[in-house]
Design a protein around this motif. Structure first.
Motif, PDB file in Angstrom:
ATOM      1  N   TYR A 179      -6.219  -1.326  15.597  1.00  0.00           N
ATOM      2  CA  TYR A 179      -5.311  -0.752  14.597  1.00  0.00           C
ATOM      3  C   TYR A 179      -4.285  -1.786  14.143  1.00  0.00           C
ATOM      4  O   TYR A 179      -3.968  -1.885  12.955  1.00  0.00           O
ATOM      5  CB  TYR A 179      -4.608   0.486  15.142  1.00  0.00           C
ATOM      6  CG  TYR A 179      -5.482   1.714  15.186  1.00  0.00           C
ATOM      7  CD1 TYR A 179      -6.078   2.215  14.036  1.00  0.00           C
ATOM      8  CD2 TYR A 179      -5.699   2.386  16.383  1.00  0.00           C
ATOM      9  CE1 TYR A 179      -6.870   3.349  14.074  1.00  0.00           C
ATOM     10  CE2 TYR A 179      -6.494   3.523  16.432  1.00  0.00           C
ATOM     11  CZ  TYR A 179      -7.073   4.000  15.274  1.00  0.00           C
ATOM     12  OH  TYR A 179      -7.859   5.119  15.313  1.00  0.00           O
ATOM     13  N   VAL A 180      -3.765  -2.577  15.063  1.00  0.00           N
ATOM     14  CA  VAL A 180      -2.815  -3.636  14.704  1.00  0.00           C
ATOM     15  C   VAL A 180      -3.472  -4.595  13.719  1.00  0.00           C
ATOM     16  O   VAL A 180      -2.879  -4.966  12.696  1.00  0.00           O
ATOM     17  CB  VAL A 180      -2.310  -4.384  15.964  1.00  0.00           C
ATOM     18  CG1 VAL A 180      -1.521  -5.630  15.577  1.00  0.00           C
ATOM     19  CG2 VAL A 180      -1.472  -3.465  16.843  1.00  0.00           C
ATOM     20  N   GLY A 199      -3.699   7.186  13.568  1.00  0.00           N
ATOM     21  CA  GLY A 199      -4.751   6.573  14.366  1.00  0.00           C
ATOM     22  C   GLY A 199      -4.643   7.112  15.776  1.00  0.00           C
ATOM     23  O   GLY A 199      -3.570   7.493  16.235  1.00  0.00           O
ATOM     24  N   HIS A 200      -5.759   7.154  16.473  1.00  0.00           N
ATOM     25  CA  HIS A 200      -5.813   7.727  17.817  1.00  0.00           C
ATOM     26  C   HIS A 200      -6.327   6.654  18.764  1.00  0.00           C
ATOM     27  O   HIS A 200      -7.484   6.251  18.692  1.00  0.00           O
ATOM     28  CB  HIS A 200      -6.748   8.939  17.767  1.00  0.00           C
ATOM     29  CG  HIS A 200      -6.966   9.591  19.082  1.00  0.00           C
ATOM     30  ND1 HIS A 200      -8.177  10.112  19.431  1.00  0.00           N
ATOM     31  CD2 HIS A 200      -6.149   9.817  20.122  1.00  0.00           C
ATOM     32  CE1 HIS A 200      -8.102  10.625  20.645  1.00  0.00           C
ATOM     33  NE2 HIS A 200      -6.881  10.454  21.082  1.00  0.00           N
ATOM     34  N   THR A 242       0.820  -1.209   0.000  1.00  0.00           N
ATOM     35  CA  THR A 242       0.000   0.000   0.000  1.00  0.00           C
ATOM     36  C   THR A 242       0.850   1.254   0.000  1.00  0.00           C
ATOM     37  O   THR A 242       0.359   2.328  -0.311  1.00  0.00           O
ATOM     38  CB  THR A 242      -0.894   0.049   1.249  1.00  0.00           C
ATOM     39  OG1 THR A 242      -0.063   0.129   2.413  1.00  0.00           O
ATOM     40  CG2 THR A 242      -1.814  -1.150   1.323  1.00  0.00           C
ATOM     41  N   ASN A 243       2.119   1.123   0.388  1.00  0.00           N
ATOM     42  CA  ASN A 243       3.013   2.274   0.574  1.00  0.00           C
ATOM     43  C   ASN A 243       2.451   3.241   1.613  1.00  0.00           C
ATOM     44  O   ASN A 243       2.604   4.453   1.491  1.00  0.00           O
ATOM     45  CB  ASN A 243       3.321   2.981  -0.740  1.00  0.00           C
ATOM     46  CG  ASN A 243       4.274   2.168  -1.589  1.00  0.00           C
ATOM     47  OD1 ASN A 243       4.876   1.203  -1.119  1.00  0.00           O
ATOM     48  ND2 ASN A 243       4.425   2.541  -2.831  1.00  0.00           N
ATOM     49  N   LEU A 244       1.788   2.689   2.619  1.00  0.00           N
ATOM     50  CA  LEU A 244       1.257   3.472   3.720  1.00  0.00           C
ATOM     51  C   LEU A 244       1.767   2.907   5.044  1.00  0.00           C
ATOM     52  O   LEU A 244       1.935   1.702   5.187  1.00  0.00           O
ATOM     53  CB  LEU A 244      -0.279   3.415   3.744  1.00  0.00           C
ATOM     54  CG  LEU A 244      -1.012   4.090   2.607  1.00  0.00           C
ATOM     55  CD1 LEU A 244      -2.498   3.759   2.673  1.00  0.00           C
ATOM     56  CD2 LEU A 244      -0.796   5.595   2.641  1.00  0.00           C
ATOM     57  N   ILE A 245       1.986   3.792   5.979  1.00  0.00           N
ATOM     58  CA  ILE A 245       2.348   3.418   7.347  1.00  0.00           C
ATOM     59  C   ILE A 245       1.313   4.048   8.265  1.00  0.00           C
ATOM     60  O   ILE A 245       0.949   5.212   8.099  1.00  0.00           O
ATOM     61  CB  ILE A 245       3.757   3.927   7.717  1.00  0.00           C
ATOM     62  CG1 ILE A 245       4.799   3.261   6.827  1.00  0.00           C
ATOM     63  CG2 ILE A 245       4.058   3.668   9.195  1.00  0.00           C
ATOM     64  CD1 ILE A 245       6.194   3.848   6.975  1.00  0.00           C
ATOM     65  N   LEU A 246       0.839   3.271   9.220  1.00  0.00           N
ATOM     66  CA  LEU A 246      -0.109   3.786  10.209  1.00  0.00           C
ATOM     67  C   LEU A 246       0.654   4.136  11.475  1.00  0.00           C
ATOM     68  O   LEU A 246       1.378   3.305  12.016  1.00  0.00           O
ATOM     69  CB  LEU A 246      -1.183   2.733  10.509  1.00  0.00           C
ATOM     70  CG  LEU A 246      -2.188   3.086  11.605  1.00  0.00           C
ATOM     71  CD1 LEU A 246      -2.990   4.331  11.234  1.00  0.00           C
ATOM     72  CD2 LEU A 246      -3.119   1.917  11.861  1.00  0.00           C
ATOM     73  N   VAL A 247       0.513   5.378  11.909  1.00  0.00           N
ATOM     74  CA  VAL A 247       1.118   5.835  13.157  1.00  0.00           C
ATOM     75  C   VAL A 247      -0.009   6.013  14.164  1.00  0.00           C
ATOM     76  O   VAL A 247      -0.926   6.800  13.935  1.00  0.00           O
ATOM     77  CB  VAL A 247       1.876   7.172  12.967  1.00  0.00           C
ATOM     78  CG1 VAL A 247       2.467   7.640  14.283  1.00  0.00           C
ATOM     79  CG2 VAL A 247       2.956   7.034  11.907  1.00  0.00           C
TER      80      VAL A 247
END
Length: 190
Positions: free
Chosen positions: A112-113, A100-101, A65-70
């Protein structure tokens, strides 16, 4: 009479750039394998055509996806600055970043994980995790790094602040400026 715009495809990008479809695909998935000239031609065609890859289709093919979730515990300025730093580093590496919160809630953090494990992003940065992850958890987790407040009970990669060294550096800075009456005010030890 309204005109509908035809969706721009990877075939269009290849035609305008003067390269094969496989080369365009490689530009999105493994750009380091292309010559600078080929990348420039493809980048130019993408810009001219306003091409946007279809993320869902790429995911179906097993692509990244070329995305990272922080995931941050709070949306206060401190954690938003940390997010901004993560975003700058990710962008330099060719990744986008989502935030993400967790509200310091274990169920939200684990959700989220699971979202990242399901392929919605390629990796995860947990800022001040509330979870405790054992070997079984880790074996099922997506690529994950824990940042800042890190418990000792996990084998996940960690990025930590050396609080003792940071306090020493701050104190020395104030002493070097000539200050002699220095106070330390801190938050909750937990």
């Amino acid at each position: 009479m309204s005109r509908t715009r035809r969706t721009v495809t990877i075939h269009d990008v290849a035609r305008v750039a003067g390269v094969s479809i496989a080369t365009v695909s490689r530009a999105f998935n493994n750009p380091e394998l292309l010559s600078p000239e080929a990348r420039a031609a493809i980048d130019s065609a993408v810009a001219v055509l306003n091409y946007r890859p279809h993320v869902a289709a790429r995911r179906l093919r097993g692509s990244r996806t070329n995305l990272i979730l922080v995931v941050v515990p709070s949306l206060n300025p401190y954690f938003l600055d940390i997010f901004a730093g993560c975003e700058a580093a990710a962008k330099a590496a060719g990744y986008g970043v989502l935030v993400g919160h967790s509200e310091r809630d274990l169920a939200r953090e684990r959700d989220y994980v699971e979202q990242v494990a399901a392929g919605r992003a390629d990796g995860l940065i947990l800022v001040t995790t509330v979870g405790s992850y054992d070997a079984d958890d880790i074996s099922r987790m997506p690529p994950t790094v824990i940042a800042l407040d890190v418990g000792e009970d996990t084998d996940l990669p960690k990025v930590r602040i050396d609080h003792v060294l940071a306090a020493e550096m701050m104190t020395n800075y104030l002493v070097d400026l000539g200050h002699r009456r220095i106070a330390h005010i801190m938050g909750s030890p937990g």
